[in-house]
Design a protein around this motif. Structure first.
Motif, mmCIF file in Angstrom:
data_model
loop_
_atom_site.group_PDB
_atom_site.id
_atom_site.type_symbol
_atom_site.label_atom_id
_atom_site.label_comp_id
_atom_site.label_asym_id
_atom_site.label_seq_id
_atom_site.Cartn_x
_atom_site.Cartn_y
_atom_site.Cartn_z
ATOM 1 N N ILE A 92 0.844 -1.188 0.000
ATOM 2 C CA ILE A 92 0.000 0.000 0.000
ATOM 3 C C ILE A 92 0.879 1.238 0.000
ATOM 4 O O ILE A 92 1.777 1.373 0.835
ATOM 5 C CB ILE A 92 -0.925 0.041 1.240
ATOM 6 C CG1 ILE A 92 -1.789 -1.219 1.317
ATOM 7 C CG2 ILE A 92 -1.810 1.287 1.216
ATOM 8 C CD1 ILE A 92 -2.593 -1.342 2.616
ATOM 9 N N SER A 93 0.632 2.136 -0.931
ATOM 10 C CA SER A 93 1.280 3.449 -0.937
ATOM 11 C C SER A 93 0.210 4.462 -0.564
ATOM 12 O O SER A 93 -0.836 4.543 -1.219
ATOM 13 C CB SER A 93 1.847 3.755 -2.323
ATOM 14 O OG SER A 93 2.420 5.039 -2.353
ATOM 15 N N ALA A 94 0.473 5.261 0.483
ATOM 16 C CA ALA A 94 -0.589 6.116 1.005
ATOM 17 C C ALA A 94 -0.037 7.324 1.743
ATOM 18 O O ALA A 94 1.056 7.277 2.308
ATOM 19 C CB ALA A 94 -1.485 5.313 1.947
ATOM 20 N N PRO A 95 -0.805 8.415 1.765
ATOM 21 C CA PRO A 95 -0.409 9.595 2.546
ATOM 22 C C PRO A 95 -0.663 9.357 4.027
ATOM 23 O O PRO A 95 -1.549 8.573 4.411
ATOM 24 C CB PRO A 95 -1.321 10.696 1.994
ATOM 25 C CG PRO A 95 -2.540 9.970 1.549
ATOM 26 C CD PRO A 95 -2.067 8.649 1.034
ATOM 27 N N ILE A 96 0.094 10.053 4.868
ATOM 28 C CA ILE A 96 -0.077 9.857 6.308
ATOM 29 C C ILE A 96 -1.449 10.333 6.784
ATOM 30 O O ILE A 96 -1.920 9.892 7.830
ATOM 31 C CB ILE A 96 1.046 10.553 7.105
ATOM 32 C CG1 ILE A 96 1.098 12.055 6.807
ATOM 33 C CG2 ILE A 96 2.380 9.904 6.807
ATOM 34 C CD1 ILE A 96 2.099 12.802 7.666
ATOM 35 N N THR A 97 -2.114 11.192 6.014
ATOM 36 C CA THR A 97 -3.459 11.639 6.396
ATOM 37 C C THR A 97 -4.483 10.516 6.307
ATOM 38 O O THR A 97 -5.577 10.623 6.865
ATOM 39 C CB THR A 97 -3.922 12.795 5.490
ATOM 40 O OG1 THR A 97 -3.779 12.409 4.120
ATOM 41 C CG2 THR A 97 -3.095 14.054 5.750
ATOM 42 N N VAL B 175 3.537 -1.031 3.874
ATOM 43 C CA VAL B 175 3.009 0.309 3.620
ATOM 44 C C VAL B 175 4.145 1.288 3.374
ATOM 45 O O VAL B 175 5.124 1.335 4.125
ATOM 46 C CB VAL B 175 2.145 0.800 4.800
ATOM 47 C CG1 VAL B 175 1.599 2.204 4.499
ATOM 48 C CG2 VAL B 175 0.998 -0.167 5.077
ATOM 49 N N ASP B 176 4.009 2.059 2.311
ATOM 50 C CA ASP B 176 4.934 3.143 1.997
ATOM 51 C C ASP B 176 4.194 4.452 2.257
ATOM 52 O O ASP B 176 3.247 4.795 1.541
ATOM 53 C CB ASP B 176 5.364 3.044 0.527
ATOM 54 C CG ASP B 176 6.271 4.192 0.109
ATOM 55 O OD1 ASP B 176 7.086 4.622 0.935
ATOM 56 O OD2 ASP B 176 6.142 4.658 -1.039
ATOM 57 N N TRP B 177 4.620 5.209 3.274
ATOM 58 C CA TRP B 177 3.926 6.421 3.670
ATOM 59 C C TRP B 177 4.446 7.635 2.916
ATOM 60 O O TRP B 177 5.642 7.750 2.660
ATOM 61 C CB TRP B 177 4.070 6.675 5.175
ATOM 62 C CG TRP B 177 3.417 5.645 6.035
ATOM 63 C CD1 TRP B 177 4.039 4.687 6.787
ATOM 64 C CD2 TRP B 177 2.018 5.464 6.249
ATOM 65 N NE1 TRP B 177 3.115 3.918 7.455
ATOM 66 C CE2 TRP B 177 1.857 4.381 7.137
ATOM 67 C CE3 TRP B 177 0.874 6.111 5.763
ATOM 68 C CZ2 TRP B 177 0.608 3.931 7.555
ATOM 69 C CZ3 TRP B 177 -0.369 5.660 6.187
ATOM 70 C CH2 TRP B 177 -0.487 4.593 7.070
#
Length: 411
Positions: free
Chosen positions: A30-35, A57-59
């Motif tokens: 999963i690649s995702a923003p910290i928000t 996860v890649d933040w």
């Protein structure tokens, strides 16, 4: 259905079970923003419950992204860490599934030196070329979805206070992805079936050309002889059915690289690399972009078109009815994942290999021989409206209406 928690969980369920369709023993990246941290945690729980072996996860932190663009030297944007690209490739080669969560502030990079953005996009595009080829051939299951962020929500609902803006954006997302209905999985099964039926109809027609007419648009697009229309979900190399975008309202195929002539004008703003491009017209001759102008973001449009040789050509043609649920919401999302599903659109850059017969098994040279464009970028822009007519030209030269006033006119 009034419960935010219920819709929130429905959304995560859909992403895991219908989006990437996670399999027992499979790894999920999963690649995702910290928000979106809470939503990503929910995705992880759902994935493990479905039998996933690992969830990585890649933040992404937009504040850090902006700090880098403001503070780092020019040369920092001309490199991309090879270990990131190799890591994605290795995961894909070992059968992982991929979810990308989007929530970018459309104005994140406003005022940033356009050359830094161009260099960064080019470096990333070149490094991720192999991984992108895996995605664009459906070798793996992949999904792009979105969650609200403060900057994005305020852009969509500028008259609301920050908390209310995010709440409204969540509601709009839930509605767009059908997470707000009683049985979201059944709703997606029905929707997926409808899109695949539309694609099947177009495949049976074997149109050789599409002609677009609308205010600011007069465009002809030649289709490759063995093109394939795609809509809804598709199988990965192991035959596992997945849905790459949520929401999705489109059926799409590839144009012939050298077969685009005329001009086309956008109908919705394009958010590209943290900047908004709007009021633009692009001119084509023998497939190549020969000229362009924009009322807003022309320099950003220039950096996109000049990314590489392939970014001077198109790689996708997609049809979306003007009455799509996202269009009828009346919201302008400033997010291509949503806005492209409110409007017929085209894409600058690389073509999807699965949109040509036997494409995923072709070499790069064979794809080019069949008219598929190659590029390190792929960027959709919206051209459809309630004023657009699209005709299909049959191999014998007969013209048939495909869309009238932005709506399906298939017979």
């Amino acid at each position: 259905m009034d419960s935010f928690e219920k819709k929130f969980n429905n959304y995560a369920d859909l992403a895991v079970k219908k989006g990437v369709n996670i399999q027992k023993g499979q790894t999920l990246f999963i690649s995702a923003p910290i928000t979106s941290a809470e939503f990503v945690r929910t995705l992880a729980r759902k994935a493990y419950d479905a039998g996933a072996k690992n969830v990585h996860v890649d933040w992404v932190d937009e504040t850090l992204t902006r700090i880098k663009y403001d503070k780092a030297p020019q040369e920092a944007f001309q490199e991309f860490p090879s270990w990131v690209a190799k890591g994605r490739e290795e995961l894909a080669e070992n059968g992982a599934a991929f979810i990308t969560v989007k929530s970018t502030d459309p104005d994140l990079l406003k005022g940033v030196d356009s050359q830094k953005i161009a260099d960064a996009n080019k470096a990333a595009g070149e490094a991720m070329d192999t991984f992108r080829s895996y995605i664009q051939s459906d070798m793996v299951s992949w999904l792009v979805i979105a969650t609200p962020s403060p900057g994005w929500a305020k852009k969509v609902y500028p008259d609301e206070n920050p908390r209310e803006a995010e709440s409204k954006l969540w509601d709009a997302i839930f509605k767009a992805v059908r997470a707000d209905v009683e049985d979201p999985v059944a709703a997606w099964d029905e929707h997926d079936k409808m899109l695949r039926e539309k694609a099947s109809f177009l495949n049976d027609k074997r149109y050789s050309e599409l002609q677009y007419k609308a205010p600011g648009t007069d465009l002809s697009i030649t289709l490759p002889e063995k093109h394939v229309w795609v809509g809804g979900g598709s199988p990965n190399k192991n035959g596992v059915h997945f849905i790459a975008n949520m929401p999705t309202e489109e059926v799409f195929t590839v144009p012939h690289k050298t077969g685009v002539n005329g001009h086309v004008t956008n109908t919705k703003p394009l958010n590209y690399s943290g900047n908004v491009i709007d009021g633009f017209t692009i001119h084509f001759k023998d497939g190549k972009i020969t000229d362009y102008e924009a009322e807003e973001g022309e320099e950003t449009l220039k950096t996109l078109i000049e990314t590489d040789e392939g970014s001077h050509y198109l790689g996708e043609v997609a049809l979306v009815p003007h009455s799509s649920p996202i269009s009828q919401s009346g919201d302008l999302f400033y997010n291509t994942l949503f806005d492209e599903n409110a409007s017929s659109h085209l894409a600058i850059g690389s073509a999807y290999a699965f949109c040509i017969e036997n494409g995923p098994d072709m070499t790069k040279e064979e794809k080019e021989e069949h008219g598929l464009n190659s590029s390190i970028t792929h960027v959709d822009f919206m051209v459809g409206s309630g004023d657009m007519d699209i005709d299909g030209i049959l191999p014998d030269g007969t013209s048939e209406p495909i869309m009238r006033k932005g709506e399906w006119a298939l017979k």
